[in-house]
Design a protein around this motif. Structure first.
Motif, PDB file in Angstrom:
ATOM      1  N   LYS A  86       0.792  -1.156  -0.024  1.00  0.00           N
ATOM      2  CA  LYS A  86       0.051   0.091  -0.057  1.00  0.00           C
ATOM      3  C   LYS A  86       0.823   1.337   0.047  1.00  0.00           C
ATOM      4  N   ILE A  87       0.398   2.265  -0.502  1.00  0.00           N
ATOM      5  CA  ILE A  87       0.916   3.540  -0.604  1.00  0.00           C
ATOM      6  C   ILE A  87       0.904   4.172   1.052  1.00  0.00           C
ATOM      7  N   ASN A  88       2.376   4.605   1.497  1.00  0.00           N
ATOM      8  CA  ASN A  88       2.321   5.402   2.458  1.00  0.00           C
ATOM      9  C   ASN A  88       1.568   6.623   2.538  1.00  0.00           C
ATOM     10  N   PRO A  89       0.566   6.861   3.536  1.00  0.00           N
ATOM     11  CA  PRO A  89      -0.211   8.336   3.114  1.00  0.00           C
ATOM     12  C   PRO A  89       0.683   9.382   3.477  1.00  0.00           C
ATOM     13  N   ASP A  90       1.731   9.440   3.994  1.00  0.00           N
ATOM     14  CA  ASP A  90       2.848  10.575   3.936  1.00  0.00           C
ATOM     15  C   ASP A  90       3.249  10.962   2.748  1.00  0.00           C
ATOM     16  N   GLU A  91       3.368   9.846   1.791  1.00  0.00           N
ATOM     17  CA  GLU A  91       4.010  10.034   0.396  1.00  0.00           C
ATOM     18  C   GLU A  91       2.958  10.200  -0.774  1.00  0.00           C
ATOM     19  N   ARG A  92       1.533   9.998  -0.121  1.00  0.00           N
ATOM     20  CA  ARG A  92       0.685  10.106  -1.247  1.00  0.00           C
ATOM     21  C   ARG A  92       0.918  11.237  -2.262  1.00  0.00           C
ATOM     22  N   GLU A  93       1.141  12.590  -1.601  1.00  0.00           N
ATOM     23  CA  GLU A  93       1.139  13.584  -2.626  1.00  0.00           C
ATOM     24  C   GLU A  93       2.446  13.480  -3.578  1.00  0.00           C
ATOM     25  N   GLU A  94       3.369  12.865  -3.473  1.00  0.00           N
ATOM     26  CA  GLU A  94       4.506  12.396  -4.427  1.00  0.00           C
ATOM     27  C   GLU A  94       4.514  11.427  -5.188  1.00  0.00           C
ATOM     28  N   MET A  95       3.359  10.861  -5.072  1.00  0.00           N
ATOM     29  CA  MET A  95       2.927   9.830  -6.267  1.00  0.00           C
ATOM     30  C   MET A  95       1.820   9.929  -7.236  1.00  0.00           C
ATOM     31  N   LYS A  96       1.925   9.532  -8.373  1.00  0.00           N
ATOM     32  CA  LYS A  96       0.957   9.690  -9.396  1.00  0.00           C
ATOM     33  C   LYS A  96       0.517   8.026  -9.487  1.00  0.00           C
ATOM     34  N   VAL A  97      -0.786   7.927  -9.246  1.00  0.00           N
ATOM     35  CA  VAL A  97      -1.454   6.743  -9.401  1.00  0.00           C
ATOM     36  C   VAL A  97      -2.505   6.501 -10.596  1.00  0.00           C
ATOM     37  N   SER A  98      -1.832   5.796 -11.561  1.00  0.00           N
ATOM     38  CA  SER A  98      -2.404   5.701 -12.907  1.00  0.00           C
ATOM     39  C   SER A  98      -2.987   4.200 -13.053  1.00  0.00           C
ATOM     40  N   ALA A  99      -4.312   4.073 -13.859  1.00  0.00           N
ATOM     41  CA  ALA A  99      -4.500   2.674 -14.358  1.00  0.00           C
ATOM     42  C   ALA A  99      -5.347   2.903 -15.504  1.00  0.00           C
ATOM     43  N   LYS A 100      -5.241   1.555 -16.153  1.00  0.00           N
ATOM     44  CA  LYS A 100      -5.863   1.321 -17.268  1.00  0.00           C
ATOM     45  C   LYS A 100      -6.657   0.172 -17.224  1.00  0.00           C
ATOM     46  N   LEU A 101      -7.896   0.338 -17.733  1.00  0.00           N
ATOM     47  CA  LEU A 101      -9.134  -0.586 -17.133  1.00  0.00           C
ATOM     48  C   LEU A 101      -9.339  -1.428 -18.637  1.00  0.00           C
ATOM     49  N   PHE A 102      -9.383  -2.630 -18.779  1.00  0.00           N
ATOM     50  CA  PHE A 102      -9.956  -3.510 -19.832  1.00  0.00           C
ATOM     51  C   PHE A 102     -11.041  -4.263 -19.522  1.00  0.00           C
ATOM     52  N   ILE A 103     -12.104  -4.053 -20.303  1.00  0.00           N
ATOM     53  CA  ILE A 103     -13.318  -4.669 -20.069  1.00  0.00           C
ATOM     54  C   ILE A 103     -13.347  -6.063 -20.950  1.00  0.00           C
ATOM     55  N   VAL A 104     -13.667  -7.091 -20.137  1.00  0.00           N
ATOM     56  CA  VAL A 104     -13.184  -8.381 -21.062  1.00  0.00           C
ATOM     57  C   VAL A 104     -14.425  -8.988 -21.008  1.00  0.00           C
ATOM     58  N   GLY A 105     -15.357  -9.133 -20.483  1.00  0.00           N
ATOM     59  CA  GLY A 105     -16.555 -10.059 -20.336  1.00  0.00           C
ATOM     60  C   GLY A 105     -17.671  -9.055 -20.898  1.00  0.00           C
ATOM     61  N   SER A 106     -18.954  -9.534 -21.128  1.00  0.00           N
ATOM     62  CA  SER A 106     -19.904  -8.768 -21.486  1.00  0.00           C
ATOM     63  C   SER A 106     -20.851  -8.646 -20.312  1.00  0.00           C
ATOM     64  N   ASN A 107     -20.742  -7.525 -19.656  1.00  0.00           N
ATOM     65  CA  ASN A 107     -21.129  -7.288 -18.300  1.00  0.00           C
ATOM     66  C   ASN A 107     -21.637  -5.813 -18.203  1.00  0.00           C
ATOM     67  N   SER A 108     -22.268  -5.362 -17.081  1.00  0.00           N
ATOM     68  CA  SER A 108     -22.482  -3.947 -16.878  1.00  0.00           C
ATOM     69  C   SER A 108     -21.716  -3.106 -16.706  1.00  0.00           C
ATOM     70  N   SER A 109     -21.831  -1.872 -16.665  1.00  0.00           N
ATOM     71  CA  SER A 109     -20.896  -1.098 -16.607  1.00  0.00           C
ATOM     72  C   SER A 109     -20.459  -0.568 -15.076  1.00  0.00           C
ATOM     73  N   SER A 110     -21.350  -1.471 -14.220  1.00  0.00           N
ATOM     74  CA  SER A 110     -20.778  -1.361 -12.797  1.00  0.00           C
ATOM     75  C   SER A 110     -19.484  -1.826 -12.541  1.00  0.00           C
ATOM     76  N   SER A 111     -19.007  -2.648 -13.509  1.00  0.00           N
ATOM     77  CA  SER A 111     -17.762  -3.144 -13.466  1.00  0.00           C
ATOM     78  C   SER A 111     -16.624  -2.066 -13.366  1.00  0.00           C
ATOM     79  N   THR A 112     -16.922  -0.888 -13.893  1.00  0.00           N
ATOM     80  CA  THR A 112     -15.694   0.217 -13.879  1.00  0.00           C
ATOM     81  C   THR A 112     -15.731   0.684 -12.541  1.00  0.00           C
ATOM     82  N   ARG A 113     -16.976   0.800 -11.677  1.00  0.00           N
ATOM     83  CA  ARG A 113     -16.810   1.124 -10.169  1.00  0.00           C
ATOM     84  C   ARG A 113     -16.134   0.147  -9.221  1.00  0.00           C
TER      85      ARG A 113
END
Length: 274
Positions: A80-107
């Motif tokens: 986990k990211i140290n809360p004291d270091e959070r401002e120094e970090m950039k957290v990025s993600a890429k989401l791949f939808i694989v199955g046929s499912n609802s958009s709730s997968s995003t959340r």
């Protein structure tokens, strides 16, 4: 089949959902010894090693409980990211939808990523184009359900910025005109086009959309490849009963130095019909 595989097989036979988390791949000593040639190869390697590690650590209590949702992770790789270091970090993600499912997968994917990393929000999320039938062109209608959920996550401050992947100028323009929260980036796969398309470049410049490059395959994780990884890791199970719904790849970068501090995969799979 060994004792560990039997226990894992028994759990998978009763569960309806599988959450797989690789933890920080930089903590995987065994992965360092082998450099996968492609993202797909790296992912499959990660899935198998995570399943093997999880199988070897199953407690008798877990087998007695037979939980409906299995949390499959590598405990020593979780970071986990140290809360004291959070401002120094950039957290990025890429989401791949694989199955046929609802958009709730995003959340679900974003919530799980925040939980895994111990943060309140992600700095950016790029969504890969959702799966569509062969011979059908990607349209705004395909993107809308997922983008609406991403917009909600921005408005609830779970994400700072959202972007797209592999949209041409027409597709990006249609999304931009319709969306309440505008895309701030669009990834282009230079394996399929050697240079940035001029019309896309001009549109992106006009509306301050950052054009990024990537080399992800069109299908990073297929249902068949996931089932094969499952079968090879836990022999004897009914792997064809399981289908991946979504895959999220994240990275944590030290802003001032551009150094990758953490990267990993999270995926959700469901038993068919459950």
């Amino acid at each position: 089949m060994g004792t560990h595989s039997r226990a894992a097989g028994a759990l998978l036979a009763r569960a309806s959902t599988l959450h797989l988390q690789t933890g920080n791949l930089l903590n995987w000593g065994r992965l360092r010894k082998k450099c996968p040639s492609t993202h797909s190869e790296e992912l499959r390697d990660c899935i198998q090693k995570t399943l093997n590690e999880w199988s070897s650590q199953i407690s008798p209590d877990l087998v007695r409980e037979f939980p409906d949702v299995l949390e499959c992770t590598v405990s020593h790789a979780v970071e986990k990211i140290n809360p004291d270091e959070r401002e120094e970090m950039k957290v990025s993600a890429k989401l791949f939808i694989v199955g046929s499912n609802s958009s709730s997968s995003t959340r679900n994917a974003v919530d799980m990523a925040c939980s895994v990393l111990g943060v309140a929000q992600l700095d950016s999320v790029i969504i890969a184009s959702p799966p569509i039938e062969d011979g059908v062109n990607l349209s705004l209608e395909h993107l809308q359900p997922y983008w609406e959920e991403l917009q909600n996550l921005v408005q609830s401050k779970k994400i700072v910025a959202i972007g797209t992947s592999d949209l041409d100028k027409t597709q990006l323009e249609q999304l931009y005109q319709w969306a309440q929260v505008k895309p701030n980036s669009n990834q282009v796969n230079l394996a399929s086009c050697c240079v940035m398309p001029p019309d896309l470049t001009a549109f992106a410049k006009q509306f301050d959309i950052q054009l990024l490059t990537h080399n992800d395959p069109k299908e990073l994780l297929s249902e068949a490849s996931f089932q094969e990884a499952l079968q090879e890791s836990i022999p004897g199970i009914q792997a064809r009963e399981w289908a991946p719904l979504w895959l999220l790849r994240y990275s944590v970068i030290v802003k001032s130095r551009g150094v990758i501090k953490s990267k990993g995969y999270i995926l959700q799979a469901k038993r068919k019909g459950s």
